[in-house]
Design an enzyme around this catalytic site. Structure first.
Site, PDB file in Angstrom:
ATOM      1  N   GLY A 154       1.506  -0.220  -3.364  1.00 53.25           N
ATOM      2  CA  GLY A 154       2.679  -0.522  -4.197  1.00 53.25           C
ATOM      3  C   GLY A 154       3.810  -0.078  -3.735  1.00 53.25           C
ATOM      4  O   GLY A 154       4.501  -0.236  -2.309  1.00 53.25           O
ATOM      5  N   GLY A 204       4.380   1.849  -0.304  1.00 47.72           N
ATOM      6  CA  GLY A 204       4.322   1.069   0.780  1.00 47.72           C
ATOM      7  C   GLY A 204       2.891   0.860   1.385  1.00 47.72           C
ATOM      8  O   GLY A 204       2.258   0.373   0.432  1.00 47.72           O
ATOM      9  N   GLY A 229       1.227  -8.229  -2.024  1.00 46.46           N
ATOM     10  CA  GLY A 229      -0.133  -7.907  -1.067  1.00 46.46           C
ATOM     11  C   GLY A 229      -0.232  -9.039   0.083  1.00 46.46           C
ATOM     12  O   GLY A 229      -0.489  -8.751   1.211  1.00 46.46           O
ATOM     13  N   ASP A 230      -0.189 -10.166  -0.487  1.00 47.07           N
ATOM     14  CA  ASP A 230      -0.461 -11.359   0.250  1.00 47.07           C
ATOM     15  C   ASP A 230       0.919 -11.428   1.604  1.00 47.07           C
ATOM     16  O   ASP A 230       0.562 -11.894   2.323  1.00 47.07           O
ATOM     17  CB  ASP A 230      -0.370 -12.707  -0.193  1.00 47.07           C
TER      18      ASP A 230
HETATM   19  N1  LIG Z   1       7.350  -1.486  -6.623  1.00 46.28           N
HETATM   20  C1  LIG Z   1       7.510  -1.704  -5.638  1.00 46.28           C
HETATM   21  N2  LIG Z   1       8.607  -1.535  -4.701  1.00 46.28           N
HETATM   22  C2  LIG Z   1       8.615  -1.529  -3.451  1.00 46.28           C
HETATM   23  N3  LIG Z   1       7.924  -2.009  -2.727  1.00 46.28           N
HETATM   24  C3  LIG Z   1       6.597  -2.635  -3.314  1.00 46.28           C
HETATM   25  C4  LIG Z   1       6.563  -2.432  -4.681  1.00 46.28           C
HETATM   26  N4  LIG Z   1       5.334  -2.934  -5.105  1.00 46.28           N
HETATM   27  C5  LIG Z   1       4.856  -3.620  -4.060  1.00 46.28           C
HETATM   28  N5  LIG Z   1       5.440  -3.211  -2.984  1.00 46.28           N
HETATM   29  C6  LIG Z   1       5.361  -3.931  -1.550  1.00 46.28           C
HETATM   30  O1  LIG Z   1       4.313  -4.695  -1.589  1.00 46.28           O
HETATM   31  C7  LIG Z   1       3.219  -4.519  -0.934  1.00 46.28           C
HETATM   32  C8  LIG Z   1       2.022  -4.890  -1.404  1.00 46.28           C
HETATM   33  O2  LIG Z   1       1.971  -4.220  -2.732  1.00 46.28           O
HETATM   34  P1  LIG Z   1       0.781  -3.955  -3.666  1.00 46.28           P
HETATM   35  O3  LIG Z   1      -0.029  -2.749  -3.217  1.00 46.28           O
HETATM   36  O4  LIG Z   1       1.069  -3.956  -5.171  1.00 46.28           O
HETATM   37  O5  LIG Z   1      -0.303  -5.198  -3.255  1.00 46.28           O
HETATM   38  P2  LIG Z   1      -1.446  -5.729  -4.014  1.00 46.28           P
HETATM   39  O6  LIG Z   1      -1.877  -5.153  -5.124  1.00 46.28           O
HETATM   40  O7  LIG Z   1      -2.434  -6.568  -2.948  1.00 46.28           O
HETATM   41  O8  LIG Z   1      -0.671  -7.454  -4.608  1.00 46.28           O
HETATM   42  P3  LIG Z   1      -1.012  -8.769  -4.950  1.00 46.28           P
HETATM   43  O9  LIG Z   1      -2.581  -8.715  -5.228  1.00 46.28           O
HETATM   44  O10 LIG Z   1      -0.490  -9.171  -6.099  1.00 46.28           O
HETATM   45  O11 LIG Z   1      -0.718  -9.617  -3.643  1.00 46.28           O
HETATM   46  C9  LIG Z   1       3.258  -2.811  -0.549  1.00 46.28           C
HETATM   47  O12 LIG Z   1       2.547  -2.651   0.552  1.00 46.28           O
HETATM   48  C10 LIG Z   1       4.732  -2.653  -0.581  1.00 46.28           C
HETATM   49  O13 LIG Z   1       5.424  -2.857   0.679  1.00 46.28           O
HETATM   50  O1  LIG Z   2      -8.337 -13.554  -9.143  1.00 47.05           O
HETATM   51  P1  LIG Z   2      -7.980 -13.347  -7.668  1.00 47.05           P
HETATM   52  O2  LIG Z   2      -8.213 -14.288  -6.885  1.00 47.05           O
HETATM   53  O3  LIG Z   2      -8.181 -11.931  -7.289  1.00 47.05           O
HETATM   54  O4  LIG Z   2      -6.209 -13.140  -7.615  1.00 47.05           O
HETATM   55  C1  LIG Z   2      -5.477 -14.500  -7.689  1.00 47.05           C
HETATM   56  C2  LIG Z   2      -4.102 -14.234  -7.907  1.00 47.05           C
HETATM   57  O5  LIG Z   2      -3.838 -13.001  -8.800  1.00 47.05           O
HETATM   58  O6  LIG Z   2      -3.714 -13.525  -6.543  1.00 47.05           O
HETATM   59  C3  LIG Z   2      -2.538 -13.892  -5.994  1.00 47.05           C
HETATM   60  C4  LIG Z   2      -1.627 -12.828  -5.826  1.00 47.05           C
HETATM   61  O7  LIG Z   2      -2.262 -11.915  -5.114  1.00 47.05           O
HETATM   62  C5  LIG Z   2      -1.836 -14.829  -7.147  1.00 47.05           C
HETATM   63  O8  LIG Z   2      -1.351 -15.971  -6.566  1.00 47.05           O
HETATM   64  C6  LIG Z   2      -3.288 -15.404  -7.840  1.00 47.05           C
HETATM   65  O9  LIG Z   2      -2.908 -15.908  -9.307  1.00 47.05           O
END
Ligand SMILES: Nc1ncnc2c1ncn2[C@@H]1O[C@H](COP(=O)(O)OP(=O)(O)OP(=O)(O)O)[C@@H](O)[C@H]1O
Ligand SMILES: O=P(O)(O)OC[C@@]1(O)O[C@H](CO)[C@@H](O)[C@@H]1O
Length: 314
Positions: free
Chosen positions: A222, A225, A251-252
């Site tokens: 988050g 980083g 994250g994607d």
């Molecule tokens: N509040 C924030 N401020 C700055 N950068 C952020 C923030 N939230 C996420 N990021 C950036 O986005 C990247 C991915 O975030 P996160 O860890 O939330 O991924 P995730 O939970 O896999 O997200 P998602 O499943 O929605 O794709 C982090 O490594 C960081 O670079």
């Molecule tokens: O329900 P899952 O498959 O865990 O996550 C799906 C999802 O939240 O992941 C993407 C963001 O990472 C969105 O586009 C989508 O709605």
């Protein structure tokens, strides 16, 4: 070519409200509809950078057709596996301060023949891939080891494989020894069964995964980083976002950035975090393009094991 596999894609509706209050009627300020699902998003970000990519996904009903329609203008080639039950729709509610609440449907139930067709399509496309990325939740009807089986098939086809999923499917996929996994903090904590207190705990779990056969672990943190744990070392990259508009798909975007930059080492981590940071500044699950990212604003450090994770939203 980077092939992505998304067993449970979605239509992602993002609704902007001033503040979310449980039980209240909300007047929405803006809504937008994006093609969704983790592998779909990785392919969108890669296509935006003109990296050859292709998204494999099951497609059902009008929602499935709409998903393909939304991907066309983003120039994402799709291999659709037709399924009977309709593709799901997920909702994100984003408040004025960027706080995002996500409501994900379970998705359609796939028949055994549909699961087999999806697995076959993934294996076929792996033959053309440098990387295969298999991502997201599994809809009902899929065995928990579907990602693990896709990892094994892709490796047999000679592709490198990345996995971004959660829970038991992640645990099983790790046992199939992928080249890369990208858990967030919640997903990493699920693997341990206990809370992660600081970056020392993150490193410990990542090293355990590597000892079990995962080559590289990229943990998204988050606002903190990301940490990269690889054969050649460990690094922590951070970058502050000027405005947080929606964290959905950050994250994607981050995983796409890592792969776009070669999928290995600190330079790829820098690009990954530049992508994640750019993604949170964009509405809905819009994916950043090359003009949105600023790798030189990313700070690279050694991992300080004492950095606390309390209050970090994953
Ligand atoms: N509040 C924030 N401020 C700055 N950068 C952020 C923030 N939230 C996420 N990021 C950036 O986005 C990247 C991915 O975030 P996160 O860890 O939330 O991924 P995730 O939970 O896999 O997200 P998602 O499943 O929605 O794709 C982090 O490594 C960081 O670079
Ligand atoms: O329900 P899952 O498959 O865990 O996550 C799906 C999802 O939240 O992941 C993407 C963001 O990472 C969105 O586009 C989508 O709605």
């Amino acid at each position: 070519m980077i092939v992505t596999v998304t067993p449970n894609p979605s239509l992602d509706r993002t609704v902007q409200v001033d503040r979310l209050v449980a039980g209240a009627v909300h007047r929405t300020l803006r809504t937008r509809l994006d093609p969704g699902g983790k592998g779909v998003n990785v392919a969108r970000a890669l296509a935006a950078a003109e990296v050859p990519t292709l998204a494999v996904l099951p497609s059902g009903g009008a929602a499935g057709a709409r998903l393909a329609e939304l991907l066309a203008p983003e120039a994402v080639p799709v291999v659709e596996v037709p399924v009977q039950a309709p593709t799901r729709s997920n909702i994100a509610v984003v408040e004025a301060d960027g706080t995002t609440s996500k409501f994900n449907e379970p998705g359609p139930e796939l028949t055994p023949a549909e699961v087999a067709a999806l697995e076959r399509a993934a294996a076929e496309q792996a033959g053309r891939a440098d990387w295969l990325v298999t991502c997201g939740s599994l809809p009902a009807g899929c065995p928990d080891d579907l990602h693990a089986r896709i990892v094994a098939a892709a490796r047999r086809a000679g592709a490198r494989v990345a996995v971004d999923t959660s829970g038991r499917p992640l645990e099983l996929a790790c046992q199939a020894a992928p080249d890369l996994v990208k858990p967030n903090l919640v997903e990493l904590a699920e693997l341990t069964g206990g809370p992660l207190r600081d970056l020392g705990d993150v490193l410990a779990v990542a090293h355990r995964l590597r000892a079990g056969g995962v080559a590289t672990v990229l943990v998204s943190l988050g606002q903190l980083g990301a940490v990269l744990v690889a054969e050649t070392g460990t690094w922590h990259a951070t970058s502050s976002a000027t405005e947080v508009r929606s964290t959905v798909g950050a994250g994607d975007a981050m995983l796409a950035g890592f792969l776009r930059a070669g999928g290995i080492g600190p330079a790829a981590l820098r690009t990954a975090v530049a992508y994640g940071t750019a993604a949170v500044g964009l509405a809905g699950s819009r994916m950043p393009g090359p003009d949105d990212i600023h790798p030189l604003r990313v700070r690279m450090d050694a991992v300080d094991k004492t950095v606390s994770l309390s209050g970090v939203a994953a």
